[in-house]
Design a protein around this motif. Structure first.
Motif, short mmCIF file in Angstrom:
data_model
loop_
_atom_site.label_atom_id
_atom_site.label_comp_id
_atom_site.label_asym_id
_atom_site.label_seq_id
_atom_site.Cartn_x
_atom_site.Cartn_y
_atom_site.Cartn_z
N LYS A 52 0.81 -1.21 0.00
CA LYS A 52 0.00 0.00 0.00
C LYS A 52 0.85 1.27 0.00
O LYS A 52 0.52 2.25 -0.67
N VAL A 53 1.94 1.25 0.76
CA VAL A 53 2.75 2.47 0.94
C VAL A 53 3.85 2.58 -0.09
O VAL A 53 4.08 3.65 -0.66
N TRP A 54 4.56 1.47 -0.35
CA TRP A 54 5.71 1.52 -1.26
C TRP A 54 5.39 0.97 -2.65
O TRP A 54 5.98 1.41 -3.62
N GLY A 55 4.51 0.00 -2.74
CA GLY A 55 4.20 -0.63 -4.02
C GLY A 55 4.42 -2.13 -3.94
O GLY A 55 5.15 -2.64 -3.08
N ARG A 56 3.80 -2.86 -4.87
CA ARG A 56 3.84 -4.33 -4.81
C ARG A 56 5.24 -4.89 -4.92
O ARG A 56 5.53 -5.98 -4.41
N GLU A 57 6.14 -4.17 -5.61
CA GLU A 57 7.49 -4.68 -5.79
C GLU A 57 8.31 -4.63 -4.50
O GLU A 57 9.44 -5.11 -4.45
N TYR A 58 7.73 -4.06 -3.42
CA TYR A 58 8.46 -3.91 -2.15
C TYR A 58 7.95 -4.86 -1.06
O TYR A 58 8.33 -4.71 0.10
N VAL A 59 7.12 -5.83 -1.40
CA VAL A 59 6.45 -6.62 -0.36
C VAL A 59 7.42 -7.43 0.51
O VAL A 59 7.04 -7.85 1.61
N ASP A 60 8.64 -7.65 0.05
CA ASP A 60 9.61 -8.41 0.85
C ASP A 60 10.59 -7.51 1.60
O ASP A 60 11.46 -8.01 2.32
N GLU A 61 10.47 -6.20 1.46
CA GLU A 61 11.42 -5.26 2.08
C GLU A 61 10.98 -4.93 3.51
O GLU A 61 10.63 -3.79 3.83
N VAL A 62 11.05 -5.92 4.39
CA VAL A 62 10.55 -5.73 5.76
C VAL A 62 11.34 -4.66 6.51
O VAL A 62 10.80 -3.97 7.38
N ASP A 63 12.64 -4.50 6.18
CA ASP A 63 13.43 -3.46 6.85
C ASP A 63 12.81 -2.08 6.66
O ASP A 63 12.87 -1.24 7.56
N TYR A 64 12.22 -1.84 5.49
CA TYR A 64 11.62 -0.54 5.22
C TYR A 64 10.51 -0.24 6.23
O TYR A 64 10.45 0.84 6.81
N ILE A 65 9.61 -1.21 6.41
CA ILE A 65 8.47 -0.97 7.29
C ILE A 65 8.92 -0.81 8.73
O ILE A 65 8.40 0.03 9.47
N ARG A 66 9.93 -1.56 9.16
CA ARG A 66 10.41 -1.46 10.53
C ARG A 66 11.01 -0.09 10.81
O ARG A 66 10.76 0.52 11.85
N VAL A 67 11.81 0.40 9.85
CA VAL A 67 12.43 1.71 10.03
C VAL A 67 11.37 2.81 10.08
O VAL A 67 11.40 3.69 10.95
N TYR A 68 10.40 2.76 9.18
CA TYR A 68 9.40 3.83 9.13
C TYR A 68 8.41 3.76 10.29
O TYR A 68 7.92 4.79 10.76
N ILE A 69 8.11 2.56 10.76
CA ILE A 69 7.28 2.45 11.97
C ILE A 69 8.02 3.07 13.15
O ILE A 69 7.42 3.81 13.96
N ARG A 70 9.32 2.82 13.25
CA ARG A 70 10.11 3.41 14.33
C ARG A 70 10.12 4.93 14.23
O ARG A 70 9.96 5.63 15.24
#
Length: 232
Positions: free
Chosen positions: A182-200
């Motif tokens: 939803k936020v980055w795009g379908r090509e980013y669904v495995d980039e869990v580091d992204y979500i952890r950093v932005y949640i922090r």
């Protein structure tokens, strides 16, 4: 559309220029081979996006990024020769918008650049509700901003998109892959580091304690839930 490439390899800058101009005619690619020159170009040439190498000869890319963020919100995609998770997290925490590992396919790089630029377009309200309130937090969908105890939060477009989707689904668990898509795009669904950093980063701006959350709860192994005033 102006793209600034900060890299000490002239062949790479020329390759990016050729690859982008062949596929995206309205693009103007400019280059800088050193960190100081890159900082000057960001300030005076006003690029729409920056492709920034980590391994520069005068200032490393992380320091260049740190200095850029002191005066500009221009989107930055980090370029690196090493697929190092720690480097990726460090860059994201300093304010990078994405990360591409060398050598890269120019179509992949272009897709990443376009995905970053798409994220600058904030989501339109999905319902008639003008705002969302929970405790001291208010998210105003019409103005596309959030306020905590009446004070406007300084959120980046990506941080706002993340908060937007969390509060739109308040009380429900959003899985990592769902949020990434939803936020980055379908090509980013495995980039869990992204979500952890932005949640922090979002928690820091909300003053939210992850061990005793008021707003964002981590659901272990699943994703995140935005808490409502009502029991979940």
């Amino acid at each position: 559309m102006r793209i600034l490439v900060v890299d000490d390899e002239p062949d790479l800058i020329e390759s990016v220029r050729l690859g982008f101009t062949l596929q995206w005619r309205e693009v103007d690619v400019i280059g800088a081979s050193r960190g100081e020159a890159g900082l000057d170009a960001v300030e005076h040439d006003l690029p729409d996006i920056v492709l920034l190498d980590i391994g520069l000869p005068d200032i490393d890319g992380f320091e260049v990024l740190r200095q850029i963020r002191a005066f500009s919100d221009v989107p930055v995609v980090m370029l690196t020769a090493h697929d190092d998770s720690m480097d990726k997290v460090k860059g994201l925490e300093l304010g990078a918008d994405d990360y591409v590992t060398k050598p890269f396919n120019h179509l992949e790089l272009m897709a990443r650049v376009k995905a970053v630029l798409r994220r600058l377009d904030l989501p339109a309200p999905a319902s008639r509700a003008p705002s969302f309130r929970s405790g001291d937090l208010e998210v105003d969908f019409a103005r596309q901003e959030a306020r905590l105890r009446g004070v406007r939060l300084d959120l980046t477009p990506t941080e706002y998109r993340l908060l937007y989707h969390l509060v739109r689904n308040a009380g429900h668990v959003l899985q990592h892959g769902t949020l990434l898509a939803k936020v980055w795009g379908r090509e980013y669904v495995d980039e869990v580091d992204y979500i952890r950093v932005y949640i922090r980063r979002l928690r820091d701006k909300l003053g939210d304690d992850p061990d005793a959350p008021r707003y964002i709860r981590t659901e272990r192994g699943l994703g995140y839930r935005f808490l409502t005033d009502e029991p979940v």
